[in-house]
Scaffold this active site. Sequence first.
Site, PDB file in Angstrom:
ATOM      1  N   GLY A  52       0.634  -1.431   0.290  1.00  0.00           N
ATOM      2  CA  GLY A  52       0.170   0.111  -0.039  1.00  0.00           C
ATOM      3  C   GLY A  52       0.820   1.118  -0.042  1.00  0.00           C
ATOM      4  N   GLU A 108       5.841  21.637 -10.141  1.00  0.00           N
ATOM      5  CA  GLU A 108       4.887  22.626  -9.031  1.00  0.00           C
ATOM      6  C   GLU A 108       3.941  21.788  -7.992  1.00  0.00           C
ATOM      7  OE1 GLU A 108       3.553  26.533 -10.599  1.00  0.00           O
ATOM      8  OE2 GLU A 108       2.476  25.164 -11.169  1.00  0.00           O
ATOM      9  N   THR A 156      -4.354  -0.716   1.134  1.00  0.00           N
ATOM     10  CA  THR A 156      -6.165  -0.153   1.246  1.00  0.00           C
ATOM     11  C   THR A 156      -5.772   0.708  -0.159  1.00  0.00           C
ATOM     12  OG1 THR A 156      -5.398  -0.151   3.716  1.00  0.00           O
ATOM     13  CG2 THR A 156      -7.674   1.549   2.628  1.00  0.00           C
ATOM     14  N   GLY A 177       1.887   3.571   2.195  1.00  0.00           N
ATOM     15  CA  GLY A 177       2.863   3.280   2.916  1.00  0.00           C
ATOM     16  C   GLY A 177       4.269   2.492   3.126  1.00  0.00           C
ATOM     17  N   GLU A 181       1.168   8.285   5.795  1.00  0.00           N
ATOM     18  CA  GLU A 181       1.814   8.391   7.269  1.00  0.00           C
ATOM     19  C   GLU A 181       2.031   9.218   7.760  1.00  0.00           C
ATOM     20  OE1 GLU A 181       3.236   5.236   7.843  1.00  0.00           O
ATOM     21  OE2 GLU A 181       1.531   4.586   6.150  1.00  0.00           O
TER      22      GLU A 181
END
Length: 305
Positions: A74, A225, A101, A76, A281
Amino acid sequence: MENKYTHGVLFYHEHSGLKNINQGIGEVTTALSSICKHLSIQLSENEGDIIKYCQEIKTKNYAKDVDILFILGGDGTVNELINGVMTHDLQLPIGILPGGTFNDFTKTLNIAPNHKQASEQMISAQVGKYDVIKINNQYALNFVGLGLIVQNAENVQDGSKDIFGKLSYIGSTVKTLLNPTQFNYQLSIDDKTYSGETTMILTANGPFIGGSRIPLTDLSPQDGELNTFIFNEQSFSILNDIFKKRDSMNWNEITQGIEHIPGKKISLTTDPAMKVDIDGEISLETPIDIEVIPNAIQLLTVNDL
């Protein structure tokens, strides 16, 4: 088929979002081994392991011939690999295989949400260069947020409803599930200053957050940007409006309740200090310095047909 790469390393975490990670590994290796002469499968047992392996790859202590990295997990887990690659300046392409997820950035790369399908797409995927967000001494692909989005992430960790992931809950249920905290902010974006009170600030690199597209047609993680959004309205029906609109909608037609400020260098302080969500996170608190690093990372991208 001719192997494109000499030695690929597939990272995974045993607590991935996949129900059966070992089965998942088996399902993706068929395709990956067809484009790599040698494929190493590397378990990450603890947080920070992937960053250590990146250091070993850089110093050639892991192997001398690694020329591509894959990650099954995922946002993280992907975030940890991005930090490892950026910290140790690994000039290697990365193939992302969804296994958690949310995988917001895989949508940007046109990668299928199913890990097996995604692995098959890697065979013909092309390497693209993408911008990276630097937050203090950390890195992220997709977004930095504070306020409501942090409360949402903490709700998810507690096993509660994911407001941003289930957009039908936004508007009505948000007021009962969350009591958004107002905070004061001072923001500097490319030497212009902004201040006030809000409940959420987001800085986005990619166009997807929580599985939904931000309705700005020109928002791109390849334009050098970043885009900062300040939510000035207390009514969160506004979020429902934003995420349900189509790409063709003009931002100004949607609402005056959100300020959109593009920029490259950002400094943010708040009162009180606020937790910061970096690609899902929560690992920092304000104050923070944010900047875009253009064309910093190579990611396998599926051509949009």
